[in-house]
Design an enzyme around this catalytic site. Structure first.
Site, short mmCIF file in Angstrom:
data_model
loop_
_atom_site.label_atom_id
_atom_site.label_comp_id
_atom_site.label_asym_id
_atom_site.label_seq_id
_atom_site.Cartn_x
_atom_site.Cartn_y
_atom_site.Cartn_z
N TYR A 93 -37.25 12.61 31.52
CA TYR A 93 -35.91 12.84 30.99
C TYR A 93 -34.90 12.82 32.13
O TYR A 93 -34.91 13.67 33.01
CB TYR A 93 -35.83 14.18 30.28
CG TYR A 93 -36.78 14.37 29.11
CD1 TYR A 93 -37.31 13.27 28.43
CD2 TYR A 93 -37.15 15.63 28.69
CE1 TYR A 93 -38.17 13.44 27.36
CE2 TYR A 93 -38.01 15.82 27.62
CZ TYR A 93 -38.53 14.72 26.96
OH TYR A 93 -39.39 14.90 25.91
N HIS B 286 -47.68 13.07 28.12
CA HIS B 286 -46.57 12.69 27.23
C HIS B 286 -46.97 11.59 26.26
O HIS B 286 -46.57 11.60 25.10
CB HIS B 286 -45.40 12.24 28.10
CG HIS B 286 -44.07 12.40 27.45
ND1 HIS B 286 -42.89 12.40 28.14
CD2 HIS B 286 -43.71 12.58 26.15
CE1 HIS B 286 -41.88 12.56 27.33
NE2 HIS B 286 -42.34 12.67 26.10
N LEU C 72 -35.44 18.13 13.50
CA LEU C 72 -34.26 17.88 12.66
C LEU C 72 -34.02 16.39 12.49
O LEU C 72 -32.89 15.95 12.25
CB LEU C 72 -33.04 18.56 13.28
CG LEU C 72 -33.12 20.09 13.37
CD1 LEU C 72 -31.90 20.66 14.07
CD2 LEU C 72 -33.31 20.71 11.99
N GLY C 73 -35.10 15.60 12.61
CA GLY C 73 -34.96 14.16 12.39
C GLY C 73 -33.96 13.53 13.35
O GLY C 73 -33.13 12.72 12.93
N GLY D 64 -31.48 14.87 14.68
CA GLY D 64 -30.14 15.30 14.29
C GLY D 64 -29.71 14.86 12.91
O GLY D 64 -28.71 15.35 12.37
#
Length: 324
Positions: A54, A122, A203-204, A206
């Site tokens: 990230y 990951h 939350l998909g 967002g």
């Protein structure tokens, strides 16, 4: 905040995904991100989720700055395996034992800590036997650099093989009201082996918040612009799913995000979602999900409103990195 157990690791019932603070969801603000992490810890949250890729690398540095002086408050999870260069370009998936060791040392330095509480692979490197990768991860446990091991987006067979080498504490895979695939093959193995489950993108990405009404709502550098589920007819069809969920949320007098997270929490005590946010306002909303009570009738209705397979479009433009 209540606690739950991933394998033998005790964590808060909701974690905090930190990825979007540094990349993928538009430009972030480090000061607000650090304030959000502090607010999470102040509320009794413990599980912080990051990864070396990230940024790349800058998210671990950010999290490290945020927990400086508060290490004992945090259960720190990070990941290796999606190898990137400093300029952000991709190298590939890497599960070679020598890379496992070097990636861990680099993460420890960026985070400014002497151990990682939960260290994930990951993505599964299909060119390296999982036994070799997990064997190297187990050496990190023996060395005191890592406390618990995890996998991300691993298949049931891979989980079994990995667990035979060293106990796996948690599996992290996308799971939400619009992504139910883990339920069929993976969940039975997790239950059998006593492995916890950490849904990312609960939350998909967002979408289940109900705040996204058009592809134009995304910033120019938001990776969702390139996701199949957020394009064309798929976007329109998925919006219908979100609107159905919102109807029940309105009845329950909660936000769609809170309803979606409450649904996840109701799926089992071994499940710890990690909704991501970079703003304190959204964090407060997400944490409010713990107070939303869902009856058996509510859960049944949600199953009808958002049945397995209801989402239109693939999760990623290319699914070949997913171990199935």
């Amino acid at each position: 905040m209540e606690s739950r157990t991933l394998g033998s690791l005790s964590v808060s019932s909701l974690g905090l995904g930190c990825m979007g603070m540094s990349e993928f969801y538009g430009t972030g603000d480090d000061s607000e991100s650090i304030a959000t992490i502090h607010a999470f810890l102040d509320a009794g949250g413990t599980l912080l989720d990051t990864a070396d890729m990230y940024g790349p690398f800058t998210n671990e540095q950010l999290v490290g700055r945020a927990i400086a002086g508060r290490r004992s408050d945090a259960v720190l999870a990070t990941k290796f395996g999606n190898e990137r260069r400093e300029d952000g370009s991709w190298v590939g998936i890497n599960g070679r034992p020598e890379y496992v060791r070097s990636a861990c040392d680099a993460s420890l330095q960026r985070l400014g800590v002497d151990h990682i509480d939960l260290y994930y692979q990951h993505r599964v490197d299909k060119t390296v036997p999982i036994e070799d990768t997990v064997g190297a991860m187990a050496e990190l446990v023996e060395a005191g650099k890592v406390r618990h091991l995890g996998l991300s987006e691993a298949s049931a067979e891979t989980i079994r093989r990995a667990h035979a080498v060293h106990p796996i504490t948690a599996l992290q895979t996308e799971y939400s009201l619009w992504e139910r695939e883990p339920e069929t093959k993976v969940f039975p193995v997790l239950a059998e082996l006593g492995i916890g489950f950490v849904p990312y993108s609960p939350l998909g990405r967002g979408f289940l918040t109900g705040q996204l009404r058009s592809p134009d709502d995304f910033a120019a550098d938001d990776f969702r612009r390139h996701s199949p589920r957020f394009q064309g007819e798929n976007f329109t069809r998925n919006l219908e799913l979100v609107d159905r969920v919102k109807e029940l949320a309105d009845e329950k007098q909660c936000s769609p995000a809170q309803l979606a997270l409450a649904w996840l929490l109701a799926q089992g005590e071994h499940i710890v979602p990690i909704p991501g946010t970079k703003k304190r306002e959204r964090l407060a909303e997400n944490l409010g999900a713990a107070a939303v009570e869902l009856s058996a009738a509510d859960l049944a209705r949600l199953g009808e409103l958002a049945p397995a397979g209801a989402a239109a479009g693939a999760r990623y433009p290319h699914m070949n990195s997913i171990d199935t």
